[in-house]
Enzyme design. Structure first.
Site, PDB file in Angstrom:
ATOM      1  N   CYS A   9      21.429  62.396  20.878  1.00 51.94           N
ATOM      2  CA  CYS A   9      22.248  63.544  20.488  1.00 51.94           C
ATOM      3  C   CYS A   9      22.459  63.547  18.983  1.00 51.94           C
ATOM      4  O   CYS A   9      22.417  62.493  18.331  1.00 51.94           O
ATOM      5  CB  CYS A   9      23.601  63.514  21.208  1.00 51.94           C
ATOM      6  SG  CYS A   9      24.585  65.028  20.975  1.00 51.94           S
ATOM      7  N   CYS A  13      30.523  63.010  19.666  1.00 47.47           N
ATOM      8  CA  CYS A  13      31.747  63.311  20.420  1.00 47.47           C
ATOM      9  C   CYS A  13      32.355  62.041  21.006  1.00 47.47           C
ATOM     10  O   CYS A  13      31.687  61.281  21.722  1.00 47.47           O
ATOM     11  CB  CYS A  13      31.440  64.313  21.531  1.00 47.47           C
ATOM     12  SG  CYS A  13      30.758  65.868  20.924  1.00 47.47           S
ATOM     13  N   CYS A  16      32.270  61.727  24.910  1.00 45.44           N
ATOM     14  CA  CYS A  16      31.001  61.902  25.611  1.00 45.44           C
ATOM     15  C   CYS A  16      30.894  60.941  26.793  1.00 45.44           C
ATOM     16  O   CYS A  16      31.176  59.747  26.665  1.00 45.44           O
ATOM     17  CB  CYS A  16      29.834  61.662  24.660  1.00 45.44           C
ATOM     18  SG  CYS A  16      28.215  61.890  25.439  1.00 45.44           S
TER      19      CYS A  16
END
Length: 305
Positions: A9, A13, A16
């Site tokens: 990714c 985040c 996540c």
């Protein structure tokens, strides 16, 4: 089935639940075999997730899987993305095979997104609200242009639970707005195997805080029925998750424990391993309670040719 075919990714985040611990993916032949076996054993809907499926290096890998899934017979094919690399070129090539585009959007506030880690990896700059809204509108227009339904996913945390997002939701008019209570999973977003950037615990919200976000936003929606709230009880074990190695993932005990790969032992044996877990592996009742089966609404009849 949610097929998390990659963990890679471009965002960081903190909440996540399928974090970038590896960049490996299955070889093409095995990916296609997993899709075929899932369909042959009765799966009707497939959702491609990550990581971030729309990373530029994955554009054709993702597109080929979307196309293959539709052509072998899945009634609904969807993708969930952070919306940073969705392009008109991809839609021109593969959009006719896609039923639903899901976009993760937890806030329209730049500072909130930065605090969540929803920004390019390694960057010290937040994405501006203007850029976020522009990307949302652009992808929504692509969905309209290619006859694809739009879905929005929002994770509710201690940082954004007071936010009102209903105005932009009303503007985008998604067919579903899924609202999740942030879910801690050991080994994914907290615990000894996670780095300092991957720590969900300060973001956890109470049931009351989560319900406050739901009530406050639902009241201003043009159609409150599009909102599908999922607290931790409903979410944790109600998804059939397949990882980047083709394994079912058991999240019922608060962490992800993999079965053997479908590519190795087949769907039935891997599924038996999943549901033999002491936590149950997959909770069908919660899947139905959260509205996970909505076959009448999950396809737009996009082309399989």
């Amino acid at each position: 089935v949610n097929f998390h075919f990659t963990r890679k990714c471009n965002f960081e985040c903190k909440f996540c639940f399928h974090a970038a611990h590896t960049s490996s993916i299955l070889p093409r032949e095995q990916r296609m075999s997993v899709l075929q076996q899932l369909y042959d054993e009765g799966a009707e809907k497939i959702n491609f997730a990550g990581g971030e499926p729309f990373l530029p290096s994955y554009h054709d890998i993702l597109g080929e899987m979307v196309q293959q899934a539709k052509q072998i017979g899945f009634s609904s094919v969807s993708v969930i993305t952070n919306n940073s690399h969705v392009t008109a070129e991809w839609f021109a090539k593969y959009g006719r095979f896609l039923d639903i585009l899901g976009i993760s959007c937890d806030s329209l506030d730049a500072v909130t997104n930065f605090r969540h880690g929803r920004h390019p990896a390694g960057s010290r700059r937040a994405l501006s609200s203007e850029v976020m809204v522009s990307r949302l509108r652009s992808s929504a227009q692509l969905c309209r242009d290619y006859g694809v339904m739009l879905k929005i996913n929002t994770v509710v945390t201690s940082i954004n639970y007071l936010e009102v997002m209903s105005d932009v939701i009303n503007c985008l008019r998604p067919m579903r707005w899924k609202v999740f209570q942030v879910l801690p999973l050991e080994g994914e977003n907290h615990g000894q195997h996670c780095g300092k950037k991957q720590n969900v615990l300060p973001l956890v919200v109470s049931e009351e805080q989560f319900e406050y976000f739901v009530r406050r936003n639902a009241v201003a929606l043009w159609d409150p029925s599009i909102m599908k709230p999922e607290n931790n009880r409903l979410m944790q074990a109600s998804y059939l998750l397949v990882d980047e190695q083709g394994r079912f993932l058991d999240a019922s005990l608060g962490k992800k424990s993999p079965t053997r790969s479908i590519a190795e032992v087949g769907v039935r044996q891997a599924f038996r391993e999943l549901v033999s877990s002491s936590g149950g592996g997959f909770h069908r009742d919660e899947f139905l309670e959260r509205g996970g089966y909505y076959a009448a609404d999950w396809t737009v009849g996009n082309s399989a040719t």
